[in-house]
Design a protein around this motif. Structure first.
Motif, PDB file in Angstrom:
ATOM      1  N   ALA A   1       6.925   8.813   5.430  1.00  0.00           N
ATOM      2  CA  ALA A   1       8.287   9.094   5.191  1.00  0.00           C
ATOM      3  C   ALA A   1       9.055   7.932   4.820  1.00  0.00           C
ATOM      4  N   ALA A   2       9.021   6.936   5.269  1.00  0.00           N
ATOM      5  CA  ALA A   2      10.015   5.862   4.678  1.00  0.00           C
ATOM      6  C   ALA A   2       9.862   5.585   3.206  1.00  0.00           C
ATOM      7  N   LEU A   3       8.523   5.639   2.847  1.00  0.00           N
ATOM      8  CA  LEU A   3       8.238   5.192   1.432  1.00  0.00           C
ATOM      9  C   LEU A   3       8.657   6.489   0.657  1.00  0.00           C
ATOM     10  N   ALA A   4       8.321   7.779   1.149  1.00  0.00           N
ATOM     11  CA  ALA A   4       8.910   9.044   0.186  1.00  0.00           C
ATOM     12  C   ALA A   4      10.429   8.884   0.121  1.00  0.00           C
ATOM     13  N   ALA A   5      11.076   8.580   0.989  1.00  0.00           N
ATOM     14  CA  ALA A   5      12.717   8.122   0.986  1.00  0.00           C
ATOM     15  C   ALA A   5      12.934   7.510  -0.007  1.00  0.00           C
ATOM     16  N   GLU A   6      12.236   6.299  -0.517  1.00  0.00           N
ATOM     17  CA  GLU A   6      12.542   5.338  -1.468  1.00  0.00           C
ATOM     18  C   GLU A   6      11.864   5.853  -2.696  1.00  0.00           C
ATOM     19  N   SER A   7      11.493   7.273  -2.778  1.00  0.00           N
ATOM     20  CA  SER A   7      11.262   7.777  -4.126  1.00  0.00           C
ATOM     21  C   SER A   7       9.889   7.029  -4.759  1.00  0.00           C
ATOM     22  N   ILE A   8       8.955   6.653  -3.931  1.00  0.00           N
ATOM     23  CA  ILE A   8       7.702   6.111  -4.371  1.00  0.00           C
ATOM     24  C   ILE A   8       6.796   7.230  -4.602  1.00  0.00           C
ATOM     25  N   ALA A   9       6.132   7.298  -5.744  1.00  0.00           N
ATOM     26  CA  ALA A   9       5.660   8.442  -5.827  1.00  0.00           C
ATOM     27  C   ALA A   9       4.135   8.731  -5.540  1.00  0.00           C
ATOM     28  N   LYS A  10       3.288   7.571  -5.136  1.00  0.00           N
ATOM     29  CA  LYS A  10       1.915   7.798  -4.743  1.00  0.00           C
ATOM     30  C   LYS A  10       1.668   6.710  -3.704  1.00  0.00           C
ATOM     31  N   VAL A  11       1.076   7.131  -2.731  1.00  0.00           N
ATOM     32  CA  VAL A  11       0.562   6.314  -1.577  1.00  0.00           C
ATOM     33  C   VAL A  11      -0.819   6.422  -1.261  1.00  0.00           C
ATOM     34  N   LEU A  12      -1.492   5.339  -1.215  1.00  0.00           N
ATOM     35  CA  LEU A  12      -2.878   5.115  -0.821  1.00  0.00           C
ATOM     36  C   LEU A  12      -3.093   4.670   0.746  1.00  0.00           C
ATOM     37  N   VAL A  13      -3.296   5.532   1.714  1.00  0.00           N
ATOM     38  CA  VAL A  13      -3.496   4.886   3.236  1.00  0.00           C
ATOM     39  C   VAL A  13      -4.999   4.395   3.007  1.00  0.00           C
ATOM     40  N   LEU A  14      -5.269   3.495   3.634  1.00  0.00           N
ATOM     41  CA  LEU A  14      -6.437   2.487   3.609  1.00  0.00           C
ATOM     42  C   LEU A  14      -6.638   2.036   5.171  1.00  0.00           C
ATOM     43  N   PRO A  15      -7.859   2.347   5.625  1.00  0.00           N
ATOM     44  CA  PRO A  15      -7.826   1.404   7.030  1.00  0.00           C
ATOM     45  C   PRO A  15      -8.084   0.021   6.694  1.00  0.00           C
ATOM     46  N   ALA A  16      -7.986  -0.927   7.826  1.00  0.00           N
ATOM     47  CA  ALA A  16      -8.588  -2.237   7.603  1.00  0.00           C
ATOM     48  C   ALA A  16      -9.916  -2.469   7.834  1.00  0.00           C
ATOM     49  N   ASP A  17     -10.593  -1.504   8.043  1.00  0.00           N
ATOM     50  CA  ASP A  17     -12.073  -1.807   8.625  1.00  0.00           C
ATOM     51  C   ASP A  17     -12.921  -1.478   7.402  1.00  0.00           C
ATOM     52  N   VAL A  18     -12.550  -1.383   6.101  1.00  0.00           N
ATOM     53  CA  VAL A  18     -13.565  -0.729   5.179  1.00  0.00           C
ATOM     54  C   VAL A  18     -13.677  -2.222   4.235  1.00  0.00           C
ATOM     55  N   PRO A  19     -14.583  -3.246   4.646  1.00  0.00           N
ATOM     56  CA  PRO A  19     -14.470  -4.409   3.943  1.00  0.00           C
ATOM     57  C   PRO A  19     -15.169  -4.439   2.863  1.00  0.00           C
ATOM     58  N   LEU A  20     -16.072  -3.423   2.488  1.00  0.00           N
ATOM     59  CA  LEU A  20     -16.836  -3.391   1.225  1.00  0.00           C
ATOM     60  C   LEU A  20     -15.964  -2.931   0.164  1.00  0.00           C
ATOM     61  N   ILE A  21     -14.813  -2.647   0.324  1.00  0.00           N
ATOM     62  CA  ILE A  21     -13.995  -2.030  -0.648  1.00  0.00           C
ATOM     63  C   ILE A  21     -13.954  -3.253  -1.961  1.00  0.00           C
ATOM     64  N   ASP A  22     -13.994  -2.687  -3.045  1.00  0.00           N
ATOM     65  CA  ASP A  22     -13.524  -3.698  -4.065  1.00  0.00           C
ATOM     66  C   ASP A  22     -12.560  -3.007  -5.198  1.00  0.00           C
ATOM     67  N   ALA A  23     -12.221  -3.875  -6.007  1.00  0.00           N
ATOM     68  CA  ALA A  23     -11.183  -3.307  -7.199  1.00  0.00           C
ATOM     69  C   ALA A  23     -11.737  -2.185  -8.061  1.00  0.00           C
ATOM     70  N   ALA A  24     -12.969  -2.139  -8.250  1.00  0.00           N
ATOM     71  CA  ALA A  24     -13.016  -0.931  -8.913  1.00  0.00           C
ATOM     72  C   ALA A  24     -13.059   0.287  -8.355  1.00  0.00           C
ATOM     73  N   ALA A  25     -13.312   0.342  -6.881  1.00  0.00           N
ATOM     74  CA  ALA A  25     -13.096   1.382  -6.123  1.00  0.00           C
ATOM     75  C   ALA A  25     -11.670   1.754  -5.939  1.00  0.00           C
ATOM     76  N   VAL A  26     -10.967   0.750  -6.035  1.00  0.00           N
ATOM     77  CA  VAL A  26      -9.521   1.081  -5.905  1.00  0.00           C
ATOM     78  C   VAL A  26      -8.958   1.744  -7.300  1.00  0.00           C
ATOM     79  N   GLN A  27      -9.560   1.215  -8.246  1.00  0.00           N
ATOM     80  CA  GLN A  27      -9.256   1.754  -9.693  1.00  0.00           C
ATOM     81  C   GLN A  27      -9.729   3.237  -9.819  1.00  0.00           C
ATOM     82  N   CYS A  28     -10.855   3.644  -9.060  1.00  0.00           N
ATOM     83  CA  CYS A  28     -11.256   4.764  -9.039  1.00  0.00           C
ATOM     84  C   CYS A  28     -10.474   5.968  -8.205  1.00  0.00           C
TER      85      CYS A  28
END
Length: 229
Positions: free
Chosen positions: A87-114
């Motif tokens: 809600a705080a980010l939406a109030a700042e007119s931020i258009a898109k938010v990705l929620v990620l847990p801290a316990d997915v250590p295999l994530i890489d830049a390619a996955a973020v881009q996908c």
């Protein structure tokens, strides 16, 4: 795109690993996994900002040291804390938010881009399911307050149904780098079968976690894990 990473108080971190890791080791594991997640985000283009959502003073210090935003927990529990942060980010007119847990250590830049490329126009919802329990290991919302977060076992389907009820067709991505979250001893064993997560792997190798009873990594696979670390 902004990224929200919720982090529970370290003192209560990863209790389902208590049979194989000490309290201090579990806290250190969370911090090493967070390091891997932050490294993947740093290598991915197009990230406008990163915010940690936590009430833990140690996480607040990490945010300050790394120039990250810290959003306080405005309500108890993961979903309440995330709802306030979104809600705080939406109030700042931020258009898109990705929620990620801290316990997915295999994530890489390619996955973020996908994930980022999966959404073109709002309203939109993109999901990655947790391999073990059908939870949500990535939730990309546009706008950020599109729906109420409902994390927990089976939540990927709940999020998809909530989006469909709003007339939004959810996109479910198959990203193995994101699907494995580390909650239980068997998750530690699965991590040994993958490359990636260098900071987490180095820590687990240093404490000899893959050789501990209950983790159940075969001798040959443990040797591979050591070579990859």
């Amino acid at each position: 795109m902004w990224v929200l990473i919720p982090v529970k108080p370290l003192a209560s971190a990863k209790t389902r690993l208590a049979g194989v890791l000490s309290a201090a080791e579990r806290q250190a594991l969370v911090l090493h996994m967070l390091d891997d997640v932050l490294a993947a985000l740093a290598a991915a283009p197009g990230i406008a900002g990163i915010a940690l959502v936590s009430a833990d003073p140690a996480i607040a210090r990490i945010a300050a040291e790394r120039g990250l935003r810290l959003l306080p927990e405005t309500a108890p529990g993961l979903n309440g804390a995330l709802a306030g942060a979104l809600a705080a980010l939406a109030a700042e007119s931020i258009a898109k938010v990705l929620v990620l847990p801290a316990d997915v250590p295999l994530i890489d830049a390619a996955a973020v881009q996908c994930l980022a490329a999966a959404q073109v126009a709002a309203p939109a919802l993109t999901l990655v399911a947790a391999r073990a329990d059908g939870g949500t290991n990535a939730l990309l919302l546009s706008p950020p307050d599109l729906l109420a977060p409902a994390f927990g076992p089976g939540s990927c389907a709940r999020h998809a149904r909530a989006a469909a009820a709003l007339g939004v067709a959810p996109a479910l991505l198959d990203l193995p780098q994101v699907a494995l979250d580390i909650d239980r001893p068997e998750d530690l064993a699965r991590l040994a079968h993958h490359t990636g997560a260098p900071r987490t792997r180095e820590f687990l190798e240093r404490i000899d976690a893959w050789a501990r009873p209950g983790v159940e990594v075969a001798d040959g696979q443990a040797a591979l894990a050591r070579q990859a670390s």
